[in-house]
Design a protein around this motif. Structure first.
Motif, PDB file in Angstrom:
ATOM      1  N   ARG A   1     -45.570   9.544 -25.850  1.00 59.00           N
ATOM      2  CA  ARG A   1     -45.678  10.783 -24.981  1.00 59.00           C
ATOM      3  C   ARG A   1     -44.786  10.671 -23.839  1.00 59.00           C
ATOM      4  O   ARG A   1     -43.727  11.566 -23.583  1.00 59.00           O
ATOM      5  CB  ARG A   1     -47.200  11.251 -24.635  1.00 59.00           C
ATOM      6  CG  ARG A   1     -47.920  11.545 -25.957  1.00 59.00           C
ATOM      7  CD  ARG A   1     -49.450  12.013 -25.514  1.00 59.00           C
ATOM      8  NE  ARG A   1     -50.079  12.289 -26.753  1.00 59.00           N
ATOM      9  CZ  ARG A   1     -51.035  11.407 -27.458  1.00 59.00           C
ATOM     10  NH1 ARG A   1     -50.991  10.179 -27.039  1.00 59.00           N
ATOM     11  NH2 ARG A   1     -51.438  11.835 -28.436  1.00 59.00           N
TER      12      ARG A   1
ATOM     13  N   TYR B   1     -50.506  16.564 -17.707  1.00 56.94           N
ATOM     14  CA  TYR B   1     -51.082  15.556 -18.659  1.00 56.94           C
ATOM     15  C   TYR B   1     -50.859  14.094 -17.707  1.00 56.94           C
ATOM     16  O   TYR B   1     -51.648  13.370 -18.081  1.00 56.94           O
ATOM     17  CB  TYR B   1     -50.169  15.630 -19.839  1.00 56.94           C
ATOM     18  CG  TYR B   1     -50.547  14.346 -20.749  1.00 56.94           C
ATOM     19  CD1 TYR B   1     -51.652  14.528 -21.344  1.00 56.94           C
ATOM     20  CD2 TYR B   1     -49.715  13.042 -20.737  1.00 56.94           C
ATOM     21  CE1 TYR B   1     -52.051  13.433 -22.039  1.00 56.94           C
ATOM     22  CE2 TYR B   1     -49.919  12.266 -21.759  1.00 56.94           C
ATOM     23  CZ  TYR B   1     -51.379  12.233 -22.196  1.00 56.94           C
ATOM     24  OH  TYR B   1     -51.633  11.181 -23.287  1.00 56.94           O
TER      25      TYR B   1
ATOM     26  N   ASN C   1     -53.091  18.148 -26.522  1.00 57.38           N
ATOM     27  CA  ASN C   1     -52.639  19.195 -25.595  1.00 57.38           C
ATOM     28  C   ASN C   1     -51.781  19.030 -24.730  1.00 57.38           C
ATOM     29  O   ASN C   1     -51.168  19.916 -23.743  1.00 57.38           O
ATOM     30  CB  ASN C   1     -54.006  19.634 -24.774  1.00 57.38           C
ATOM     31  CG  ASN C   1     -54.839  20.656 -25.599  1.00 57.38           C
ATOM     32  OD1 ASN C   1     -54.289  21.319 -26.735  1.00 57.38           O
ATOM     33  ND2 ASN C   1     -56.171  20.556 -25.356  1.00 57.38           N
ATOM     34  N   TYR C   2     -50.668  18.186 -24.896  1.00 55.69           N
ATOM     35  CA  TYR C   2     -49.447  17.555 -24.298  1.00 55.69           C
ATOM     36  C   TYR C   2     -48.314  17.955 -25.055  1.00 55.69           C
ATOM     37  O   TYR C   2     -48.270  17.186 -26.210  1.00 55.69           O
ATOM     38  CB  TYR C   2     -49.569  16.237 -23.665  1.00 55.69           C
ATOM     39  CG  TYR C   2     -48.038  15.933 -22.956  1.00 55.69           C
ATOM     40  CD1 TYR C   2     -47.562  16.504 -21.808  1.00 55.69           C
ATOM     41  CD2 TYR C   2     -47.358  15.122 -23.689  1.00 55.69           C
ATOM     42  CE1 TYR C   2     -46.441  16.331 -21.249  1.00 55.69           C
ATOM     43  CE2 TYR C   2     -45.895  14.622 -23.129  1.00 55.69           C
ATOM     44  CZ  TYR C   2     -45.659  15.384 -22.040  1.00 55.69           C
ATOM     45  OH  TYR C   2     -44.294  15.046 -21.670  1.00 55.69           O
ATOM     46  N   ASP C   3     -47.664  18.751 -24.736  1.00 55.95           N
ATOM     47  CA  ASP C   3     -46.293  19.367 -25.690  1.00 55.95           C
ATOM     48  C   ASP C   3     -45.238  18.686 -25.077  1.00 55.95           C
ATOM     49  O   ASP C   3     -44.948  18.944 -23.977  1.00 55.95           O
ATOM     50  CB  ASP C   3     -46.148  20.900 -25.788  1.00 55.95           C
ATOM     51  CG  ASP C   3     -47.332  21.362 -26.555  1.00 55.95           C
ATOM     52  OD1 ASP C   3     -47.624  20.798 -27.617  1.00 55.95           O
ATOM     53  OD2 ASP C   3     -47.732  22.539 -26.408  1.00 55.95           O
TER      54      ASP C   3
ATOM     55  N   SER D   1     -46.734  18.613 -30.139  1.00 59.92           N
ATOM     56  CA  SER D   1     -47.487  17.473 -29.576  1.00 59.92           C
ATOM     57  C   SER D   1     -47.712  16.520 -30.706  1.00 59.92           C
ATOM     58  O   SER D   1     -47.454  16.458 -31.863  1.00 59.92           O
ATOM     59  CB  SER D   1     -48.857  18.028 -29.029  1.00 59.92           C
ATOM     60  OG  SER D   1     -49.610  18.613 -30.198  1.00 59.92           O
TER      61      SER D   1
ATOM     62  N   CYS E   1     -41.272  23.223 -29.538  1.00 61.55           N
ATOM     63  CA  CYS E   1     -42.372  22.139 -28.564  1.00 61.55           C
ATOM     64  C   CYS E   1     -43.224  21.817 -29.693  1.00 61.55           C
ATOM     65  O   CYS E   1     -43.568  22.570 -30.532  1.00 61.55           O
ATOM     66  CB  CYS E   1     -42.960  22.850 -27.402  1.00 61.55           C
ATOM     67  SG  CYS E   1     -43.979  24.186 -27.785  1.00 61.55           S
TER      68      CYS E   1
ATOM     69  N   LYS F   1     -47.858  23.444 -16.898  1.00 62.20           N
ATOM     70  CA  LYS F   1     -49.143  22.807 -17.534  1.00 62.20           C
ATOM     71  C   LYS F   1     -49.088  21.668 -18.139  1.00 62.20           C
ATOM     72  O   LYS F   1     -49.977  20.921 -17.825  1.00 62.20           O
ATOM     73  CB  LYS F   1     -49.542  24.106 -18.304  1.00 62.20           C
ATOM     74  CG  LYS F   1     -51.040  23.861 -19.106  1.00 62.20           C
ATOM     75  CD  LYS F   1     -51.952  23.810 -18.215  1.00 62.20           C
ATOM     76  CE  LYS F   1     -53.475  23.560 -19.037  1.00 62.20           C
ATOM     77  NZ  LYS F   1     -54.453  23.182 -18.350  1.00 62.20           N
ATOM     78  N   ASN F   2     -47.991  21.506 -18.843  1.00 59.81           N
ATOM     79  CA  ASN F   2     -47.769  20.197 -19.752  1.00 59.81           C
ATOM     80  C   ASN F   2     -47.887  18.998 -18.636  1.00 59.81           C
ATOM     81  O   ASN F   2     -48.158  17.891 -19.117  1.00 59.81           O
ATOM     82  CB  ASN F   2     -46.729  20.444 -20.603  1.00 59.81           C
ATOM     83  CG  ASN F   2     -47.117  20.783 -21.922  1.00 59.81           C
ATOM     84  OD1 ASN F   2     -47.493  20.503 -22.613  1.00 59.81           O
ATOM     85  ND2 ASN F   2     -46.285  22.208 -22.007  1.00 59.81           N
TER      86      ASN F   2
ATOM     87  N   ARG G   1     -51.234  26.614 -30.441  1.00 61.89           N
ATOM     88  CA  ARG G   1     -50.575  26.867 -29.071  1.00 61.89           C
ATOM     89  C   ARG G   1     -50.338  28.144 -28.605  1.00 61.89           C
ATOM     90  O   ARG G   1     -50.530  28.755 -27.697  1.00 61.89           O
ATOM     91  CB  ARG G   1     -49.603  25.898 -28.721  1.00 61.89           C
ATOM     92  CG  ARG G   1     -49.123  25.673 -27.497  1.00 61.89           C
ATOM     93  CD  ARG G   1     -50.080  25.119 -26.693  1.00 61.89           C
ATOM     94  NE  ARG G   1     -50.109  23.444 -26.860  1.00 61.89           N
ATOM     95  CZ  ARG G   1     -51.053  22.850 -27.037  1.00 61.89           C
ATOM     96  NH1 ARG G   1     -52.367  23.215 -27.334  1.00 61.89           N
ATOM     97  NH2 ARG G   1     -51.001  21.389 -27.266  1.00 61.89           N
TER      98      ARG G   1
END
Length: 523
Positions: free
Chosen positions: A329, A402, A426-428, A355, A353, A398-399, A471
C-alpha cells in the motif's frame, strides 16, 4: 426450596463461507470454519439449546464464489451444513446480499428447519421481507424466551440497487425498541435476546465514539436506549467480545468460523419469581477437531471448486507476489497498477482507484483463477463517476488518513484501520494522477502536490473516475462520492474482468508507475 431451569444459546457470526479447515487458494490448513464449529455444537448442545447464526454467511470464500456462479448445479453448501447441524436461527447480514436477492432467497429456501429472523428489512407491503421479526418460545414450566433479529440498515449505502429492489431498511435500534416494548406489554417474557448483525459505534467501557455515527453500527445506542435487553449478540465488526454492560450480557463471536459463543442462562425460581443468572464464553475452534462428516457432505462441491480454481489463465515474468501488505500500500504494488489499468481500459475513465483486501496473495509466475480470487477478494462491480478537482482532493485527503507516524517518525498504518474492525481495504490508490502524501501534516492538509498529465489539478477541473460500486456509494466513510453523477456502470464482477484480461493477453507485464509518494517531511 428453589427450582432451577437452564437454557443455552450457541451463537456464531460472519462465517463468510468459511466451511472447511483449509484455504482453497493457498492450501494452508486452518483450524476454523463451520466443519470445526460443528464439534463445538456437538459438545455443548443440550435439550434446552438453540443455535443461532448472525449472518454474513454465504459470501466471502472461493467455494461460495464458485457456487454462486453455478448455483443451479448443487445445493448451497452453507445450507447443507446448517441443515445437518440443525441451526435454529439465521439473521441475514449485509454481505448475504452481495450475490443478489435471488441467491439469498434460494439459500433461505434450502433451509429445512432454520427460522429466519429479521424485523427491520421490509417488503413493499410493509411486511418482514425475510422470515419473522422475532421468535417466542416456552421453556420448562412457563419460562418465556424471546429472540429478536435485526440487521444493519446501512445496506443501501453499499449494495447494488438491483439486489435490494422493493426492500426498505428501517432503523435497527428503533425497530428493536418497539418490539421490546410490544413484547414486554403483551407477552412479558422472562428473557429478551436481541440478535443484531451490526456492531458498536462507541467504546463499551467509556461510551466515547470511536467510529463515525453513520447508522451502520448501533449496538451502543441499543444498550443506552433499550435497557430491557438481557442479552445482545452482535456481529459485522469481526470482533471477539464477552462483556456485561449496564446489566446486559454483550457478545460478538468473531468471524470466519474461528469461535462460537456459548451462552448459559439459569432461571432460579424462589418465592414464585425467577432470578436470572447469565454468562458466556467464546470457544475457539483451534481447540476442537474437525467434524469429518461435515467435510464429507461438502466433498463434491469442494472437488468442483478446486477444479475451477486450478484453471490456468496466463503467466507473468515479473515477481507479482505480495509479501508485505503494508509496503504494497505505501509503495503501490504493481498489482494495484494492474487492477487500475484493467478498470481504465474497460471504462475509458480518466482516473481509476482501487484498494487491496486485508489479506491478498498477488500472482505467481503461472497465474490460475485461484490467484485472481485471492488477490481481488471482493464481489464488486465498476462505477464511473464525474468528479471535479476539489472533490477529488477531498477523497485523496480521506485516503491520506490511512497513514500515521510512530514515535520514531516512521510511517505506519493508522491503528484506526485495525480497530475496532480491520479495514485496510478502505485505503484506495489512484492511477491517472500523480500526488504526494505528507504524513507529517494534519488531516485535511496532507495532499501537498496533485497533478494530472503533468499539470496541477484545478478546483473546477472535471474528470471521470472509475471505482468499485461499494466505494461509489460512500462505503468506508467516503461521503464525497455519494451524490456525484454516475457516468456509467459495468455490471460484471471485477475479478471476472481481471480473469478475462489475463486470458486475452496471456502474458502479463506491468510497468511500474510510481505516481504516489508517501513522505514524512520532518525527516
Amino acid at each position: 426450596m428453589s427450582e432451577r431451569f437452564h437454557f443455552r444459546l450457541l451463537a456464531m457470526s460472519d462465517l463468510h463461507g468459511h466451511l472447511i479447515p483449509e484455504s482453497l487458494t493457498d492450501f494452508t490448513q486452518k483450524p476454523s470454519g463451520l466443519c470445526a464449529i460443528s464439534s463445538i455444537i456437538a459438545k455443548h448442545r443440550t435439550e434446552n439449546t438453540r443455535v443461532l447464526d448472525l449472518g454474513d454467511s454465504i459470501q466471502g470464500s472461493p467455494m461460495m464464489d464458485y457456487h454462486q456462479a453455478h448455483r443451479h448445479s448443487s445445493p448451497n453448501p452453507v445450507a447443507v451444513l446448517f441443515n445437518h447441524l440443525k441451526v435454529d436461527y439465521f439473521v441475514p447480514g449485509n454481505h448475504d446480499f452481495n450475490y443478489g436477492r435471488s441467491y439469498l432467497d434460494q439459500f433461505i429456501d434450502n433451509l429445512n428447519t432454520t427460522k429466519v429472523l429479521c424485523a427491520n428489512i421490509l417488503d413493499k407491503k410493509n411486511r418482514p421481507a425475510f422470515g419473522l421479526p422475532y421468535d417466542l418460545f416456552t421453556l420448562g414450566e412457563g419460562i418465556k424466551i424471546a429472540i429478536i433479529g435485526v440487521t444493519t440498515q446501512y445496506i443501501p449505502n453499499w449494495e447494488r440497487k438491483s439486489h435490494i429492489t422493493n426492500l426498505r431498511f428501517e432503523n435497527a435500534c428503533q425497530v428493536a425498541k418497539r418490539l421490546v416494548e410490544h413484547l414486554k406489554k403483551i407477552e412479558n417474557p422472562h428473557l429478551i435476546i436481541l440478535a443484531y448483525h451490526g456492531g458498536f459505534e462507541k467504546d463499551l467501557d467509556t461510551f466515547e465514539a470511536y467510529v463515525a455515527d453513520t447508522g451502520e453500527n448501533l449496538g451502543s445506542r441499543m444498550l443506552e436506549e433499550i435497557p430491557e435487553i438481557d442479552i445482545l449478540i452482535t456481529g459485522h465488526q469481526h470482533r471477539s467480545i464477552v462483556s456485561t454492560v449496564r446489566n446486559t450480557l454483550v457478545i460478538q463471536p468473531g468471524y470466519n468460523g474461528k469461535a462460537m459463543a456459548v451462552i448459559d442462562v439459569d432461571f432460579i425460581k424462589e418465592n414464585g419469581r425467577y432470578a436470572i443468572r447469565k454468562k458466556a464464553i467464546l470457544e475457539k475452534t483451534d481447540n476442537y477437531p474437525v467434524d469429518e462428516t461435515c467435510v464429507t457432505l461438502l466433498s463434491n462441491i469442494r472437488k468442483e471448486t478446486e477444479k475451477y480454481l486450478d484453471i490456468r489463465i496466463g503467466k507473468t515474468t515479473q515477481d507479482l507476489l505480495i509479501k508485505d501488505a503494508f509496503l504494497a500500500r505505501r509503495d503501490k504494488h504493481p498489482i494495484v497498477t494492474f487492477i487500475n489499468q484493467v478498470q481504465r481500459e474497460k471504462t475509458k475513465a480518466d482516473i481509476s482507484c482501487c484498494s487491496l483486501g486485508n489479506q491478498v496473495s498477488g500472482f505467481p509466475d503461472i497465474i490460475r483463477i485461484r490467484d485472481v480470487l485471492s488477490t481481488y477478494v471482493f464481489p464488486n462491480t465498476l462505477v464511473v463517476l464525474r468528479i471535479d478537482g476539489q472533490t477529488l482532493k477531498r477523497a485523496l485527503e480521506k485516503n491520506a488518513e490511512y497513514f500515521a507516524l510512530d514515535e520514531e517518525g516512521r510511517i505506519i498504518a493508522n491503528p484506526r484501520y485495525s480497530y475496532p474492525k480491520t479495514e485496510h481495504y478502505n485505503y484506495d490508490m489512484f492511477d491517472g494522477i500523480d500526488y504526494c502524501i505528507d504524513v507529517a501534516q494534519p488531516y485535511g492538509r496532507r495532499i501537498v502536490t496533485l497533478t494530472y498529465q503533468n499539470k496541477p489539478v484545478s478546483t473546477h477541473q472535471s474528470f471521470t473516475l472509475v471505482m468499485n460500486n461499494y466505494r461509489s456509494t460512500g462505503g468506508g466513510e467516503f461521503q464525497m462520492y455519494r451524490n456525484l453523477e454516475i457516468v456509467k456502470e459495468i455490471n460484471i464482477d471485477i475479478a471476472s474482468l481481471l480473469i478475462d484480461y489475463i486470458k486475452k493477453h496471456k502474458t502479463i507485464t506491468i510497468q511500474a508507475h510510481h505516481n504516489i509518494r508517501v513522505i514524512n517531511s520532518n525527516q
